[in-house]
Design an enzyme around this catalytic site. Sequence first.
Site, PDB file in Angstrom:
ATOM      1  N   PHE A 167       0.751  -1.271  -0.046  1.00  0.00           N
ATOM      2  CA  PHE A 167      -0.066   0.008  -0.054  1.00  0.00           C
ATOM      3  C   PHE A 167       0.711   1.293   0.108  1.00  0.00           C
ATOM      4  O   PHE A 167       0.747   2.149  -0.850  1.00  0.00           O
ATOM      5  CB  PHE A 167      -0.798   0.096   1.494  1.00  0.00           C
ATOM      6  CG  PHE A 167      -1.785  -0.900   1.297  1.00  0.00           C
ATOM      7  CD1 PHE A 167      -3.051  -0.661   0.104  1.00  0.00           C
ATOM      8  CD2 PHE A 167      -2.322  -1.995   2.082  1.00  0.00           C
ATOM      9  CE1 PHE A 167      -4.237  -1.851   0.243  1.00  0.00           C
ATOM     10  CE2 PHE A 167      -3.267  -2.673   1.996  1.00  0.00           C
ATOM     11  CZ  PHE A 167      -4.248  -2.680   0.933  1.00  0.00           C
TER      12      PHE A 167
ATOM     13  N   VAL B 194      15.826  -7.153  -2.573  1.00  0.00           N
ATOM     14  CA  VAL B 194      16.660  -6.248  -2.060  1.00  0.00           C
ATOM     15  C   VAL B 194      17.472  -6.864  -1.083  1.00  0.00           C
ATOM     16  O   VAL B 194      16.952  -7.566   0.001  1.00  0.00           O
ATOM     17  CB  VAL B 194      15.814  -4.777  -1.501  1.00  0.00           C
ATOM     18  CG1 VAL B 194      16.808  -4.220  -0.831  1.00  0.00           C
ATOM     19  CG2 VAL B 194      15.339  -4.228  -2.746  1.00  0.00           C
TER      20      VAL B 194
ATOM     21  N   GLU C  43     -10.748 -12.824  12.585  1.00  0.00           N
ATOM     22  CA  GLU C  43     -11.487 -12.850  11.206  1.00  0.00           C
ATOM     23  C   GLU C  43     -11.271 -14.588  10.649  1.00  0.00           C
ATOM     24  O   GLU C  43     -12.275 -14.846   9.955  1.00  0.00           O
ATOM     25  CB  GLU C  43     -10.842 -12.061  10.251  1.00  0.00           C
ATOM     26  CG  GLU C  43     -11.601 -10.467  10.534  1.00  0.00           C
ATOM     27  CD  GLU C  43     -10.635  -9.517   9.634  1.00  0.00           C
ATOM     28  OE1 GLU C  43     -11.556  -8.365   9.424  1.00  0.00           O
ATOM     29  OE2 GLU C  43      -9.745  -9.783   9.274  1.00  0.00           O
TER      30      GLU C  43
END
Length: 435
Positions: free
Chosen positions: A14, A80, A171
């Site tokens: 995000f 990386v 959840e």
Amino acid sequence: MSADVNVVIVGGGFAGVACAQRLADEEGVRVVLLDRAGFQQFQPLLYQVATAELTSEDIRFDLARIFRGKANVEVRQAEVTGIDPQAMTVTLDGGETLAADYLVLAAGAQPNFFHTPGAREHSFPLYSVEDARQVRGRILTVFEDVARDPQLVDEGALNFVIVGGGPTGVETAGALAELIHDVLPGVYPNVPVGHAQIILVDLGHALLSAFSEQAGEYAAKQLHRRGVQLRLGTAVKQVDADCVTLGDGQVIKTRLVVWGGGEKAADVAGACGVPTGRGGRVDVQPDLTMPGHPHVYALGDIANIPSGDEAALPQLGSVAQQSGRWAGDNILAQVQGKPPHPFHYRDKGIMAMIGTKAAVAEVGPHRHELHGRFAFVAWLGVHMELLGNIGAELKAYVAWAQEFYLRPHHRRAELLDPSRIDTPRIDWNEKSESS
């Protein structure tokens, strides 16, 4: 604006995507977006992939496609291995070194096993699309094996342990309960689901500790209704291939331990040569830069972002996305010779989906609490905004949301068809090498 300003962004989540989008089309700015997987995953819905409510393709978005037509943004799939904030360079796994005028570290998080013996080797984390596929594969493998040999129930085949009482654990427990009790009996009619046990374990004494006490009680009540057993105030002492040992000495036979017990920063955070704080994250300045490095930004789940009296903002998609856009604004300001501004987070609230027609939300800066239908609408709205901001197709998501709230269970069972989704079959005594 001066020409040829090079910005290297590490991580396509995000925060990284939002920063790259803010800098896209800016004249004189060249952006290289590095990501190991090459796609953005919509992490808030990983548990729904794990429990066959969505396919993995529903929540992964190709980065090259997101930035198609943005000539100044180059997307590279790469690992990386090193970051030098002093030299302003990034080293890739092939040995290549990239130089930058501005570095943006947004590599996200990884599971934190808190040094629990056996947890890394034998539990299944839920922090990536591949993790979600592994969980779903283990669930289906267990049901297939029990359908062939019901005596495996005595070995704990139908015991499912979920570690963590935060949103991920709650959840997952709710969705797994509905999958096992309402959906899978139609797929595996010979499996005695009445013997299934879903056990949620957390060291804390209440669910959803970041929420209000009432919200935690609501979540507990909804999970109880779905047959989920709670073991609160209890630590996980050890995880083995066929059992979990709790801090009170109880041993639970199981072949699936879903680890939602916490997260820490990606290893890149520790490769920067700067001190890290809670969760191995970089303690950034109010303007999102690393202390002592005014051209190096750390964002999202890799950073502890201060906010007022709070030591750090929570690790939420909306925090990551907003910090990414803010960092882009600050970089453009610095390029123009202006000072960067302290980050101001627009609080959307916190929310969790406990199951069909059951959700809890605390909305806005004053945390107005919602349960049930209205909480679901708030949950849906925040997710739609996050998806819209990365350029995802909202029409399909809205259609899914309507089905999720109203659809009969046989529609969900269709997603278990191996011809429709790629579900790995995970042997009882093994975890996939990619997990």
